[in-house]
Design a protein around this motif. Sequence first.
Motif, PDB file in Angstrom:
ATOM      1  N   ILE A  84      34.574  60.175  41.691  1.00 26.80           N
ATOM      2  CA  ILE A  84      35.044  60.641  40.392  1.00 26.80           C
ATOM      3  C   ILE A  84      36.554  60.804  40.574  1.00 26.80           C
ATOM      4  O   ILE A  84      36.994  61.347  41.583  1.00 26.80           O
ATOM      5  CB  ILE A  84      34.462  62.032  40.053  1.00 26.80           C
ATOM      6  N   LEU A  85      37.316  60.311  39.651  1.00 32.86           N
ATOM      7  CA  LEU A  85      38.765  60.522  39.738  1.00 32.86           C
ATOM      8  C   LEU A  85      39.248  61.031  38.388  1.00 32.86           C
ATOM      9  O   LEU A  85      39.023  60.383  37.365  1.00 32.86           O
ATOM     10  CB  LEU A  85      39.463  59.206  40.122  1.00 32.86           C
ATOM     11  N   PHE A  86      39.888  62.189  38.410  1.00 30.36           N
ATOM     12  CA  PHE A  86      40.320  62.789  37.153  1.00 30.36           C
ATOM     13  C   PHE A  86      41.606  62.136  36.665  1.00 30.36           C
ATOM     14  O   PHE A  86      42.508  61.865  37.448  1.00 30.36           O
ATOM     15  CB  PHE A  86      40.524  64.298  37.326  1.00 30.36           C
ATOM     16  N   THR A  87      41.633  61.882  35.370  1.00 29.61           N
ATOM     17  CA  THR A  87      42.852  61.326  34.791  1.00 29.61           C
ATOM     18  C   THR A  87      43.062  61.935  33.420  1.00 29.61           C
ATOM     19  O   THR A  87      42.155  62.559  32.867  1.00 29.61           O
ATOM     20  CB  THR A  87      42.790  59.786  34.723  1.00 29.61           C
ATOM     21  N   GLN A 109      43.975  50.159  34.999  1.00 29.34           N
ATOM     22  CA  GLN A 109      43.883  51.595  34.708  1.00 29.34           C
ATOM     23  C   GLN A 109      42.869  52.269  35.635  1.00 29.34           C
ATOM     24  O   GLN A 109      42.024  51.589  36.212  1.00 29.34           O
ATOM     25  CB  GLN A 109      43.374  51.796  33.277  1.00 29.34           C
ATOM     26  N   THR A 110      42.945  53.599  35.685  1.00 28.93           N
ATOM     27  CA  THR A 110      41.940  54.359  36.433  1.00 28.93           C
ATOM     28  C   THR A 110      40.544  53.905  36.012  1.00 28.93           C
ATOM     29  O   THR A 110      39.657  53.726  36.841  1.00 28.93           O
ATOM     30  CB  THR A 110      42.103  55.868  36.138  1.00 28.93           C
ATOM     31  N   GLY A 130      40.220  48.332  38.990  1.00 28.90           N
ATOM     32  CA  GLY A 130      40.973  47.302  39.711  1.00 28.90           C
ATOM     33  C   GLY A 130      41.740  46.466  38.708  1.00 28.90           C
ATOM     34  O   GLY A 130      41.654  46.700  37.491  1.00 28.90           O
ATOM     35  N   HIS A 131      42.470  45.474  39.226  1.00 30.59           N
ATOM     36  CA  HIS A 131      43.337  44.643  38.385  1.00 30.59           C
ATOM     37  C   HIS A 131      42.577  44.019  37.211  1.00 30.59           C
ATOM     38  O   HIS A 131      41.436  43.588  37.370  1.00 30.59           O
ATOM     39  CB  HIS A 131      43.936  43.498  39.207  1.00 30.59           C
ATOM     40  N   SER A 138      33.624  46.558  37.857  1.00 31.50           N
ATOM     41  CA  SER A 138      34.291  47.769  38.357  1.00 31.50           C
ATOM     42  C   SER A 138      34.689  48.717  37.237  1.00 31.50           C
ATOM     43  O   SER A 138      35.517  49.596  37.434  1.00 31.50           O
ATOM     44  CB  SER A 138      35.537  47.371  39.156  1.00 31.50           C
ATOM     45  N   MET A 139      34.084  48.564  36.077  1.00 37.79           N
ATOM     46  CA  MET A 139      34.477  49.422  34.956  1.00 37.79           C
ATOM     47  C   MET A 139      33.969  50.846  35.125  1.00 37.79           C
ATOM     48  O   MET A 139      32.994  51.105  35.829  1.00 37.79           O
ATOM     49  CB  MET A 139      33.949  48.840  33.649  1.00 37.79           C
TER      50      MET A 139
END
Length: 664
Positions: A270-273, A428-429, A433-434, A485-486
């Motif tokens: 989980i990565l907060f943005t 974007q987060t 990925g690209h 990778s969404m």
Amino acid sequence: MSTPSAIESVLVENRVFEPSEATVKAARISGMDGYNALCAEAAADFEGFWARLARENVVWNKPFTKTLDESNAPFYKWFEDGELNASYNCLDKHMGTPNENKTAVIFEADGGEVTKTTYKELLAKVSQFANALKSRGINKGDRVLIYMPMTLEGVVAMQACARIGATHSVVFGGFSAKALQERIIDAGAVAVVTANFQMRGGKELPLKAIVDEGLSLGGCESIKTVLVFERTPTACNMVAGRDMTFTEALAGQSTECAPVMVGAEHPLFILFTSGSTGKPKGVQHATGGFVLWAKLTMDWTFDLRADDVFWCTADIGWITGHAYVAYGPLAAGATQIIFEGVPTYPNAGRFWQMIERHKCSIFYTAPTAIRSLIKSAESDAKVHPDASDLSSLRILGSVGEPINPEAWMWYYKNVGKEKCPIVDTFWQTETGGHMITPLPGATPLVPGSCTLPLPGIMAAIVDEAGHDVPNGSGGMLVIKRPWPSMIRTIWGDPERFKASYFPAEMGGTYYLAGDGAVRSADRGYFRITGRIDDVLNVSGHRMGTMEIESALVAKTDLVAEAAVVGRPDDLTGEAICAFVVLKRGVPTGDEAKAIAKQLRDWVAKEIGPIAKPKDIRFGENLPKTRSGKIMRRLLRSLAKGESITQDTSTLENPAILSQLGQAY
Ligand code: WTA
């Protein structure tokens, strides 16, 4: 925001840099024919295309039988019945191959000490750390919060979580105690991995003390363990029963640990943005799709070769550091540089000197870093790229914000010596990925343009109803089909996930990036014109205007009301400008300066130093319509220092515009 002038400069940008014949010949995706062939494959058989790539690029413990499940869109599932382990895909799979004793990481500390770690050694470290986590009762599905400096140990902690199926949530070391506490609570984390201190620019800065403060703010009872890496010899506070140093935790732990196989959809992290509302969102990524794309984009975008030395300068606290430090380079078997420090210490030539020292061949950084280094280089020959031998470089990359054509040209000429393609990677987060980027051995480059989507990425520009707009007209960037990778959901808030990214007005299946974009009339190249929501991009860091507003109004003894907007800034891309109504009237002169400082320090405490407003303007009110709505359009003009030419007749209180003209 997409402005007419930004669109104009797309149309007049006619410099084109073709890849050399030799580059095209040697490249994995060779020439536009190679690119077009992959796009055609994806168009002809979308699922077959992804299934092939997933079989070729990921080691599956149990193969998947279904590629994509769209039955509950937009909650897409990829490779769902497949099983794998991310850490296995980054480390174990290299054992018994020529990569086993290859250097995985060249770590350069802030003070310049260099340590090299092979794939075999890294596997042992990760396994040992994974055993330490297990011995503290941490298991598959648990969330572990990582608040670490840019060190090998940070990557080890992430990989160790992946190894046992624990979901990590890395928080950038520049966030405050309060921000940390909010993320711990939201993620329901059971453990924190941190360091006593971090070294940046020769300074020893506390990390563990901030963790202690965050945990003391309450609501963090779920945290049973705090593991503390002894980055420096200085002692820090340790709470008996809860806290353990790395030395204590690793003592006696085996350097072997069987990887726990998980389903492809198992949350890797989980990565907060920041979003457009107040609360940061926990972007949840799935194991299978993320590992696939991290590995594959290393091969595609960077055209990675066995002898490359790859360097992504991003911190592991951001998505770029997840995909292109902690996972991608390892999954692709690269040798990578990890750098602890800052680009300006001991001098602003540090990046160039490190490229020479470690014979870096692929260098990936942010436009803000380039712009700040241009300034130093042009005023001091000793820190100019020309003062270092950069002949090892073959590919340059840019990420995180639009790169202006001037900075692009400087990077191309002075760092790449006009022989290295620049991959301007838009993503974007949430995308993992690209998404849109040139390919070094295929795409003719146009400064300031991220050019074309990667094969299989169905990017388009549409109007509010989801209809395609013609090339040359601006609109909203969307991705029409899912990709592996969404983002899977916002942790604990599926409704917000749906509402933020898959607007019903567009049919509910287009992924809305939140950026404005325009395609060039001639080549159909994409150019990102900036966010169309209330998200700012300051030095490549995402900040929500509402988040900063909430922080300001939380200073209840002083602030009655606040509004935050962005304004263009030559160095940081955008700068934060806060309009503040104090409870006690409008201050001027030294008093205004003192209060502005107090407010900046407050925001740093509430969120982190990166969120400090650059300008603070005071007024006895904010410009509002008669129905009480704040006129942000006017605030943006004021922030830019433009004279107000808009019609202000709908304004309740036109007189306050002149008050708000002075920035502190
Ligand atoms: C912006 C960073 C233009 C964009 C990987 C996006 C870019 C936001 C580029 C995501 C680029 C990123 N050109 N703009 N090459 N790369 N952006 O989540 O506004 O920190 O929406 O991910 O950065 O920021 P995030």
